[in-house]
Write an enzyme that holds these catalytic residues in place. Structure first.
Site, PDB file in Angstrom:
ATOM      1  N   GLY A   1       1.016  -1.191  -0.078  1.00 42.35           N
ATOM      2  CA  GLY A   1       0.052   0.203   0.008  1.00 42.35           C
ATOM      3  C   GLY A   1       0.729   1.278  -0.115  1.00 42.35           C
TER       4      GLY A   1
ATOM      5  CB  VAL B   1       5.176   4.365   2.134  1.00 44.26           C
ATOM      6  CG1 VAL B   1       6.145   4.829   3.389  1.00 44.26           C
ATOM      7  CG2 VAL B   1       5.134   2.881   1.952  1.00 44.26           C
TER       8      VAL B   1
ATOM      9  CG  ASP C   1       9.422  -8.839  -2.805  1.00 46.40           C
ATOM     10  OD1 ASP C   1       9.790  -9.079  -3.858  1.00 46.40           O
ATOM     11  OD2 ASP C   1       8.555  -8.098  -2.259  1.00 46.40           O
TER      12      ASP C   1
END
Length: 324
Positions: free
Chosen positions: A18, A20, A131
Site C-alpha cells: 500500500g 507510504v 523479496d
C-alpha cells in the site's frame, strides 16, 4: 496528525502492501507510515509477520519498525524515516544515477551483504527475505543501505536448509528458477536476488529490458556475455567515470554472475560472497551460463518464451509483477 491526514504532499511512494507516507511526531521525530491498501493482496499474516520479525531483528543495515496500528480494518506499520528514499530511485533515473559514484555503490553492495549476513548467519534464527530488490533497499541520510519489507520473509531454524511452498511470491526478475518452477526456497534464493541486485548496481540497468547489439539478451545474459568476452567495462553504468577501479568492477560482475547460477548448489553462500568482496586477490570460481538464459546447450528460445518461463511455470505465478 503526523501525516497531515495522509496528505498527497506527504506520500513517499506505493508498493504491493500500500502507500507510504512521511510523518512527523510531536517530539519532531520523522517517521514513515505504511498503510495497508484495500486492494492489496497482502493481508494480516504478512502484517503480523513483519511486526514479529522486525521487532526481533536489530542491525544497522535493516530498517527498524518503530510501532504498528490496528484499528477497525486499518493496518499500519511505522518505520524509521529514510530521507534518501530507495535504491531504485537513483539507479534507474538518468539524472539521479550520477549521485551514486563508484565508492557509494561499493558501500551499498557491502552494506546489503552485511544485512544478509546477519539474517542468514548471525541472528538466532535464519531469515529468508524472499523479496529482495532495489525498491526494498532504503537509504538513510548517509546513503547507508537498509533492507526493508519483511512481509514475505520466512524463518528457518539453523538445522533447516530448504522449504517448499505452493504460493509463489516475489518480484519478476529477482526470483530464482527453482522457486518459480518448484516452489523451493532457501538461503540461496536471497543470494540469487542479491546477485541480480549487484548486476543492477554496477550497470544501472533494469532487469525487465533486453540488451546487446541485437537487443536480444536479458540482463543476466548480457552480463555473462560482457564478462566472458572480456568487455566487462562496457557493462558498467555509463554515468560512472573512468577513474573506477576496473579490477573491482570485474570482480563484482563475476560475483554477481556466481550468485545467479541456474542451480542453487552452484551459488556461493552469503558468507562466501562477503569473503569474495573483501579479498580482491583470492581466486573466484568461473561462472556458468546464468539462470533464465535464452541460449543453453544449443537451445535457443524466443523472448516471449523466456518471459512466459519467468512469469508462470507449473501453474505457479508471481504475486507481484513489478518491472524494476
Amino acid at each position: 496528525m503526523a501525516t497531515n491526514k495522509f496528505s498527497f504532499e506527504n506520500k513517499l511512494g506505493e508498493g504491493g502492501y500500500g502507500p507510504v507516507y512521511k510523518g512527523v511526531l510531536v517530539n519532531k521525530q520523522e517517521i514513515a507510515v505504511k498503510k495497508l491498501s484495500k486492494a492489496s493482496t497482502q493481508g494480516f499474516e504478512e502484517f503480523k509477520n513483519e511486526v514479529t520479525l522486525t521487532a526481533k531483528l536489530q542491525h544497522v543495515n535493516l530498517v527498524r519498525v518503530l510501532g504498528f496500528c490496528i484499528e477497525r480494518d486499518e493496518q499500519m506499520l511505522i518505520y524509521e524515516y529514510m530521507p534518501n528514499k530507495s535504491l531504485d530511485f537513483y539507479l534507474f533515473d538518468s539524472a539521479r544515477r550520477f549521485l551514486l559514484d563508484w565508492k557509494k555503490r561499493v558501500h551499498i553492495i557491502e552494506g546489503i551483504t552485511q544485512g544478509l549476513l546477519y539474517l542468514q548467519e548471525y541472528s538466532r534464527l535464519t531469515i529468508i527475505h524472499r523479496d529482495l530488490k532495489a525498491s526494498n533497499i532504503l537509504l538513510d541520510n548517509e546513503m547507508k543501505p537498509k533492507i526493508s519489507d519483511f512481509g514475505m520473509a520466512k524463518i528457518f531454524s539453523k538445522d533447516e536448509h530448504e522449504a517448499n511452498t505452493g504460493r509463489i511470491v516475489g518480484t519478476y526478475g529477482y526470483v530464482p528458477p527453482e522457486y518459480v518452477k518448484k516452489g523451493l526456497y532457501s538461503t540461496k534464493s536471497d543470494v540469487y536476488s542479491f546477485g541480480v541486485l549487484i548486476l543492477q548496481i554496477i550497470s544501472g540497468k533494469k532487469n525487465a529490458c533486453f540488451y546487446g547489439l541485437n537487443e536480444d539478451l536479458n540482463l543476466l545474459e548480457y552480463a555473462y556475455d560482457s564478462w566472458k568476452s572480456g568487455k566487462g567495462k562496457e557493462f558498467m553504468d555509463p554515468s560512472l567515470d573512468d577513474t573506477v577501479s576496473s579490477c573491482k568492477l570485474i570482480r563484482c560482475l563475476q560475483i554477481g554472475l556466481l550468485c545467479v547460477q541456474e542451480n542453487a548448489a552452484d551459488r556461493p553462500s552469503i558468507l562466501e560472497v562477503s569473503s569474495m568482496l573483501k579479498s580482491e586477490s583470492a581466486a573466484l570460481t568461473i561462472p556458468k551460463i546464468p539462470a533464465f538464459s535464452t541460449k543453453r546447450n544449443g537451445d535457443e528460445r524466443t523472448k516471449s518464451q523466456l518471459q512466459l518461463e519467468n512469469c508462470s511455470i507449473n501453474d505457479t505465478t508471481l504475486s507481484q509483477m513489478e518491472a524494476r
